[in-house]
Scaffold this active site. Sequence first.
Site, PDB file in Angstrom:
ATOM      1  N   HIS A  59      39.805  69.273 -27.637  1.00 46.41           N
ATOM      2  CA  HIS A  59      38.392  68.777 -27.004  1.00 46.41           C
ATOM      3  C   HIS A  59      38.711  67.570 -26.255  1.00 46.41           C
ATOM      4  O   HIS A  59      38.301  67.315 -25.382  1.00 46.41           O
ATOM      5  CB  HIS A  59      37.402  68.504 -27.973  1.00 46.41           C
ATOM      6  CG  HIS A  59      36.832  69.648 -28.643  1.00 46.41           C
ATOM      7  ND1 HIS A  59      36.661  69.902 -30.012  1.00 46.41           N
ATOM      8  CD2 HIS A  59      36.410  70.965 -28.049  1.00 46.41           C
ATOM      9  CE1 HIS A  59      36.111  70.968 -30.260  1.00 46.41           C
ATOM     10  NE2 HIS A  59      35.930  71.699 -29.262  1.00 46.41           N
TER      11      HIS A  59
ATOM     12  N   LYS B 191      23.156  78.877 -36.336  1.00 44.77           N
ATOM     13  CA  LYS B 191      24.570  78.725 -36.745  1.00 44.77           C
ATOM     14  C   LYS B 191      24.492  77.190 -37.324  1.00 44.77           C
ATOM     15  O   LYS B 191      24.598  76.490 -36.388  1.00 44.77           O
ATOM     16  CB  LYS B 191      25.524  78.922 -35.588  1.00 44.77           C
ATOM     17  CG  LYS B 191      26.996  79.068 -36.079  1.00 44.77           C
ATOM     18  CD  LYS B 191      27.920  79.492 -34.897  1.00 44.77           C
ATOM     19  CE  LYS B 191      28.577  78.549 -34.313  1.00 44.77           C
ATOM     20  NZ  LYS B 191      29.556  78.949 -33.147  1.00 44.77           N
TER      21      LYS B 191
ATOM     22  N   ARG C 216      41.590  78.276 -23.351  1.00 42.40           N
ATOM     23  CA  ARG C 216      43.002  78.563 -24.097  1.00 42.40           C
ATOM     24  C   ARG C 216      43.561  79.847 -23.863  1.00 42.40           C
ATOM     25  O   ARG C 216      44.196  79.866 -22.978  1.00 42.40           O
ATOM     26  CB  ARG C 216      42.579  78.237 -25.796  1.00 42.40           C
ATOM     27  CG  ARG C 216      42.338  76.805 -26.086  1.00 42.40           C
ATOM     28  CD  ARG C 216      41.565  76.905 -27.376  1.00 42.40           C
ATOM     29  NE  ARG C 216      40.254  77.506 -27.273  1.00 42.40           N
ATOM     30  CZ  ARG C 216      39.226  77.388 -28.326  1.00 42.40           C
ATOM     31  NH1 ARG C 216      39.553  77.067 -29.405  1.00 42.40           N
ATOM     32  NH2 ARG C 216      37.948  78.173 -27.908  1.00 42.40           N
TER      33      ARG C 216
ATOM     34  N   SER D 177      38.250  74.588 -33.721  1.00 44.69           N
ATOM     35  CA  SER D 177      37.720  74.029 -34.795  1.00 44.69           C
ATOM     36  C   SER D 177      37.735  74.794 -35.843  1.00 44.69           C
ATOM     37  O   SER D 177      37.780  74.345 -37.339  1.00 44.69           O
ATOM     38  CB  SER D 177      36.244  73.556 -34.294  1.00 44.69           C
ATOM     39  OG  SER D 177      36.068  73.005 -33.082  1.00 44.69           O
TER      40      SER D 177
HETATM   41  P1  ADP Z   1      31.665  76.586 -28.428  1.00 38.81           P
HETATM   42  O1  ADP Z   1      31.171  77.176 -29.501  1.00 38.81           O
HETATM   43  O2  ADP Z   1      30.721  76.367 -27.144  1.00 38.81           O
HETATM   44  O3  ADP Z   1      32.605  77.425 -27.712  1.00 38.81           O
HETATM   45  P2  ADP Z   1      33.534  74.534 -29.017  1.00 38.81           P
HETATM   46  O4  ADP Z   1      33.553  73.241 -29.772  1.00 38.81           O
HETATM   47  O5  ADP Z   1      34.495  75.614 -29.769  1.00 38.81           O
HETATM   48  O6  ADP Z   1      32.251  75.165 -28.860  1.00 38.81           O
HETATM   49  O7  ADP Z   1      34.258  74.618 -27.593  1.00 38.81           O
HETATM   50  C1  ADP Z   1      33.816  73.604 -26.698  1.00 38.81           C
HETATM   51  C2  ADP Z   1      34.613  73.823 -25.410  1.00 38.81           C
HETATM   52  O8  ADP Z   1      36.040  73.221 -25.442  1.00 38.81           O
HETATM   53  C3  ADP Z   1      35.015  75.319 -24.882  1.00 38.81           C
HETATM   54  O9  ADP Z   1      34.903  75.496 -23.520  1.00 38.81           O
HETATM   55  C4  ADP Z   1      36.160  75.640 -25.821  1.00 38.81           C
HETATM   56  O10 ADP Z   1      36.927  76.641 -24.821  1.00 38.81           O
HETATM   57  C5  ADP Z   1      37.047  74.304 -25.459  1.00 38.81           C
HETATM   58  N1  ADP Z   1      37.939  73.787 -26.479  1.00 38.81           N
HETATM   59  C6  ADP Z   1      37.952  74.069 -27.673  1.00 38.81           C
HETATM   60  N2  ADP Z   1      38.988  74.044 -28.230  1.00 38.81           N
HETATM   61  C7  ADP Z   1      40.091  73.637 -27.155  1.00 38.81           C
HETATM   62  C8  ADP Z   1      41.415  73.432 -27.044  1.00 38.81           C
HETATM   63  N3  ADP Z   1      42.124  73.288 -28.125  1.00 38.81           N
HETATM   64  N4  ADP Z   1      41.978  73.106 -25.878  1.00 38.81           N
HETATM   65  C9  ADP Z   1      41.251  73.215 -24.896  1.00 38.81           C
HETATM   66  N5  ADP Z   1      39.859  73.463 -24.933  1.00 38.81           N
HETATM   67  C10 ADP Z   1      39.229  73.587 -26.107  1.00 38.81           C
END
Ligand code: ADP
Length: 165
Positions: free
Chosen positions: A18, A42, A91, A129
């Site tokens: 992130h 959720k 990703r 995450s």
């Molecule tokens: P959501 O439930 O909205 O997907 P996340 O917190 O999982 O929430 O992800 C938020 C954003 O960050 C998404 O666009 C996701 O693709 C991106 N993201 C999550 N992990 C990574 C990572 N390791 N590298 C790049 N982008 C990421």
Amino acid sequence: MKTKALYPGSFDCFTYGHLDIIKRALKIFDHLIIGVAKNPQKEGLFTVDERKELIRQVLAEETCVEVIIFSCLTVEKAASLKVNAIIRGLRMISDYEHEFQMALMNRSMNSTIETIYLPADEKYLYVSSSLVREICEMGGSVSSYLPPVIEKALLKKIQKKRSVK
Ligand code: ADP
């Protein structure tokens, strides 16, 4: 005129993946709003307030970043904040299908808001995450994936969860 973008997500928990997206987005936009999405279906490990506070701590020195909580549709929030774009990270190929569908749906609801995808750094391509939470719950080390303040909070949260069981 200053440009701004909204970076929405669950951020449960906030990872270096992130953070990498935020750093890249700040090269394009003057101001970035990180939107912690509140999803009543959720609950998550951290509360949205905890997530917001933790992200604020990680980004304490970034003056061009703001962290908010929102519970409406992302496009509605983006429109009310008058941002120039929504930022998402990409990703694996598995992200594409869902993200592409989301972007098209968002565009059909509001054609004035564009979604910009930033590819993940190779180092964090496999970091999510949920996987980090799982590894930590099983006793594995997660320090390569999380800022120290988040790692500390995650360990504490997991210990607390265990003591309640
Ligand atoms: P959501 O439930 O909205 O997907 P996340 O917190 O999982 O929430 O992800 C938020 C954003 O960050 C998404 O666009 C996701 O693709 C991106 N993201 C999550 N992990 C990574 C990572 N390791 N590298 C790049 N982008 C990421």
